[in-house]
Design a protein around this motif. Structure first.
Motif, short mmCIF file in Angstrom:
data_model
loop_
_atom_site.label_atom_id
_atom_site.label_comp_id
_atom_site.label_asym_id
_atom_site.label_seq_id
_atom_site.Cartn_x
_atom_site.Cartn_y
_atom_site.Cartn_z
N ILE A 33 0.85 -1.19 0.00
CA ILE A 33 0.00 0.00 0.00
C ILE A 33 0.89 1.24 0.00
N PRO A 34 0.76 2.11 -1.00
CA PRO A 34 1.58 3.33 -1.02
C PRO A 34 1.29 4.20 0.20
N SER A 35 2.28 4.98 0.58
CA SER A 35 2.17 5.80 1.78
C SER A 35 0.97 6.77 1.75
N PRO A 36 0.74 7.50 0.63
CA PRO A 36 -0.42 8.42 0.62
C PRO A 36 -1.75 7.68 0.81
N GLN A 37 -1.87 6.50 0.18
CA GLN A 37 -3.11 5.73 0.32
C GLN A 37 -3.26 5.22 1.75
N MET A 38 -2.15 4.80 2.37
CA MET A 38 -2.20 4.31 3.74
C MET A 38 -2.62 5.42 4.70
N GLN A 39 -2.10 6.62 4.48
CA GLN A 39 -2.48 7.75 5.34
C GLN A 39 -3.97 8.05 5.23
N ALA A 40 -4.50 7.97 4.00
CA ALA A 40 -5.93 8.22 3.80
C ALA A 40 -6.77 7.14 4.47
N ILE A 41 -6.32 5.88 4.37
CA ILE A 41 -7.04 4.77 5.00
C ILE A 41 -7.08 4.94 6.51
N ARG A 42 -5.94 5.26 7.10
CA ARG A 42 -5.86 5.42 8.55
C ARG A 42 -6.71 6.59 9.02
N SER A 43 -6.75 7.63 8.21
CA SER A 43 -7.56 8.78 8.58
C SER A 43 -9.05 8.42 8.58
N ASN A 44 -9.48 7.62 7.60
CA ASN A 44 -10.89 7.20 7.52
C ASN A 44 -11.25 6.23 8.64
N MET A 45 -10.27 5.42 9.09
CA MET A 45 -10.53 4.44 10.13
C MET A 45 -10.50 5.03 11.53
N ARG A 46 -9.89 6.18 11.67
CA ARG A 46 -9.64 6.74 13.00
C ARG A 46 -10.91 6.97 13.80
N GLU A 47 -12.04 7.17 13.12
CA GLU A 47 -13.28 7.49 13.81
C GLU A 47 -13.81 6.33 14.66
N ASN A 48 -13.70 5.09 14.13
CA ASN A 48 -14.28 3.96 14.88
C ASN A 48 -13.33 2.77 15.05
N SER A 49 -12.07 2.91 14.65
CA SER A 49 -11.13 1.80 14.76
C SER A 49 -9.73 2.32 15.06
N SER A 50 -8.90 1.43 15.60
CA SER A 50 -7.49 1.76 15.85
C SER A 50 -6.63 0.77 15.08
N MET A 51 -5.63 1.27 14.39
CA MET A 51 -4.73 0.39 13.64
C MET A 51 -3.29 0.74 13.99
N VAL A 52 -2.50 -0.28 14.34
CA VAL A 52 -1.11 -0.07 14.72
C VAL A 52 -0.23 -1.01 13.92
N MET A 53 0.83 -0.44 13.33
CA MET A 53 1.84 -1.23 12.62
C MET A 53 3.16 -1.12 13.39
N THR A 54 3.78 -2.23 13.62
CA THR A 54 5.07 -2.25 14.31
C THR A 54 5.78 -3.54 13.96
N ARG A 55 6.85 -3.85 14.63
CA ARG A 55 7.58 -5.08 14.35
C ARG A 55 6.73 -6.30 14.70
N ASN A 56 6.87 -7.33 13.87
CA ASN A 56 6.04 -8.53 14.07
C ASN A 56 6.29 -9.19 15.42
N ASN A 57 7.56 -9.18 15.90
CA ASN A 57 7.84 -9.83 17.17
C ASN A 57 7.16 -9.11 18.33
N LEU A 58 7.00 -7.79 18.21
CA LEU A 58 6.29 -7.04 19.25
C LEU A 58 4.79 -7.34 19.20
N MET A 59 4.25 -7.54 18.00
CA MET A 59 2.84 -7.93 17.87
C MET A 59 2.61 -9.29 18.54
N LEU A 60 3.53 -10.22 18.33
CA LEU A 60 3.39 -11.56 18.91
C LEU A 60 3.41 -11.49 20.44
N LEU A 61 4.32 -10.68 20.97
CA LEU A 61 4.39 -10.53 22.43
C LEU A 61 3.11 -9.89 22.98
N ALA A 62 2.59 -8.90 22.25
CA ALA A 62 1.37 -8.21 22.69
C ALA A 62 0.17 -9.16 22.64
#
Length: 332
Positions: A33-62
Motif C-alpha cells: 500500500i503506497p504511503s499516501p493511500q495508507m495515510q488516507a485509509i488510517r484517517s478514515n478508520m480513526r473514527e471507529n477503529s485503531s490500527m497499529v503497525m510495528t515489528r512482528n515480534n512485538l505484535m506476537l508478544l502483545a
C-alpha cells in the motif's frame, strides 16, 4: 539478562491494552500500500477503529499478553507474518471485512509482484505513435506492430498467468497500456470476537447471505410443520384453517348437511337437478323452464364465442397457408 529497550515494552503494553479494550481484534495485510493511500485509509478508520503497525515480534508478544485476559486471542499469532497491522474496533467481523474491502483499488504491478489473476492484453489500438516503443513492447512479449501509421496490438494474449511473477520489462509497460493488474488495500486475514476466530473464507460472503439462509430455513420449517401437522405457535392457525377446509370439502363430498355447508349442498343439488331436467322434454313446471332458459343463455353466448374463435383461427390458418403457397411459387 538481555536489556530490553523501554520503547519496546511501551509498544507491547500499548498494543495489549488496545486489544483488551477492543470488541473485535483483527490482523490485516498492508503489503504494497503506497504511503499516501495508507495515510488516507488510517484517517478514515480513526473514527471507529485503531490500527497499529510495528515489528512482528512485538505484535506476537502483545498477543500473548492480551490473551491472558482474552483467551483464544493467541490464535491470531499464526496470521502475523510479512507486512501486517493489528486493528481493534467495535465493528463486528463481517462489517469490518466489508470496510476493508472498500479500501482496495487497482494499482500498477511492480517487478516481481505475483499476478492475482491472468494479466491479458486485448487486440486493438494503443495510445502510442510509431517509434522505438514498438520494440520495447515486442521485447516484453506483447504482439505489437505498426499498422496505418499507429501501433496496434495484433491479437489477444495472456502476458502473465495467475500466480506467476511480473517481469521487470513488462511491469514498466503495463501502466502505459492502462493495465493495472494489482489490487492494493487492507486485506483482512482473520478477526477475533468473543473467543472465536473468523478467517477470510468465513467473512467473504454477501451482506444478506446469512439473513437469506435463516429466512429460507424458517420458511422450510414452517412448510414442514404444516405438512406433518405439527402444532406450534406459528403453525396452529394455518393448521386449523387447513383442517376446516378439508372437513368442509369432505362433508360436501359425503353430502352430510351442516350449518356451514348446507348452502353449498343445496346449490350442488340444484345444479344436478337442472342437469336432469334439461334431458326431460316438455316440462310442465314453469319455474324449471325459466331456470333452464336462464342457464341456457350464458351457455349459448359461450358456445357462440367458441365458434367465432374457431372460425377466426381457421380463417387465419387459411390466409397463412395461401401466403406460404404464394411464397413457394417463387421457387417453382
Amino acid at each position: 539478562m538481555a536489556h530490553v529497550a523501554s520503547w519496546k515494552k511501551e509498544k507491547v503494553k500499548e498494543l495489549a491494552d488496545m486489544m483488551v479494550n477492543g470488541q473485535v481484534v483483527a490482523i490485516v495485510d498492508v503489503h504494497g500500500i503506497p504511503s499516501p493511500q495508507m495515510q488516507a485509509i488510517r484517517s478514515n478508520m480513526r473514527e471507529n477503529s485503531s490500527m497499529v503497525m510495528t515489528r512482528n515480534n512485538l505484535m506476537l508478544l502483545a498477543l500473548d499478553e492480551a490473551a491472558k485476559q482474552k483467551p483464544g486471542l493467541e490464535k491470531l499469532k499464526e496470521q502475523v507474518h510479512g507486512q501486517c497491522a493489528i486493528v481493534a474496533t467495535p465493528m463486528n467481523p463481517f462489517k469490518l471485512f466489508r470496510s476493508m474491502e472498500k479500501t482496495k483499488t487497482p494499482a500498477p504491478a511492480k517487478p516481481g509482484d505475483i499476478a492475482p489473476e491472468d494479466i491479458e492484453i486485448k487486440a486493438g489500438d494503443t495510445p502510442f505513435k510509431p517509434g522505438p516503443i514498438v520494440g520495447e513492447l515486442q521485447k516484453a512479449g506483447i504482439p505489437a506492430a505498426i499498422e496505418g501509421g499507429k501501433i496496434v496490438i495484433r491479437k489477444d494474449k495472456v502476458l502473465v498467468k495467475q500466480g506467476e511473477a511480473v517481469p521487470e520489462d513488462l511491469a514498466k509497460l503495463l501502466p502505459k497500456l492502462e493495465i493495472l493488474p494489482m489490487i492494493v488495500g487492507l486485506d483482512l486475514r482473520a478477526a477475533y470476537e468473543e473467543g472465536v476466530i473468523y478467517d477470510k473464507t468465513v467473512l467473504d460472503v454477501p451482506p444478506d447471505h446469512y439473513i437469506n439462509l435463516l429466512a429460507t430455513g424458517a420458511h422450510n420449517a414452517f412448510a414442514l410443520g404444516i405438512s406433518i401437522v405439527y402444532p406450534t405457535e406459528e403453525t396452529i392457525k394455518p393448521l386449523i384453517a387447513k383442517a376446516y377446509r378439508e372437513a368442509l370439502s369432505l362433508s360436501v363430498e359425503a353430502a352430510i348437511p351442516t350449518k356451514e355447508n348446507v348452502k353449498i349442498l343445496l346449490a350442488k343439488a340444484n345444479v344436478g337437478m337442472l342437469a336432469i331436467a334439461s334431458r326431460v322434454p316438455e316440462l310442465g313446471d314453469e319455474r324449471l323452464t325459466q331456470q333452464l332458459a336462464a342457464n341456457a343463455a350464458p351457455a349459448a353466448v359461450e358456445e357462440t364465442k367458441a365458434e367465432e374463435k374457431k372460425d377466426d383461427e381457421e380463417k387465419s390458418n387459411s390466409e397463412e397457408g395461401a401466403s406460404f403457397a404464394g411464397f413457394g411459387g417463387l421457387f417453382d
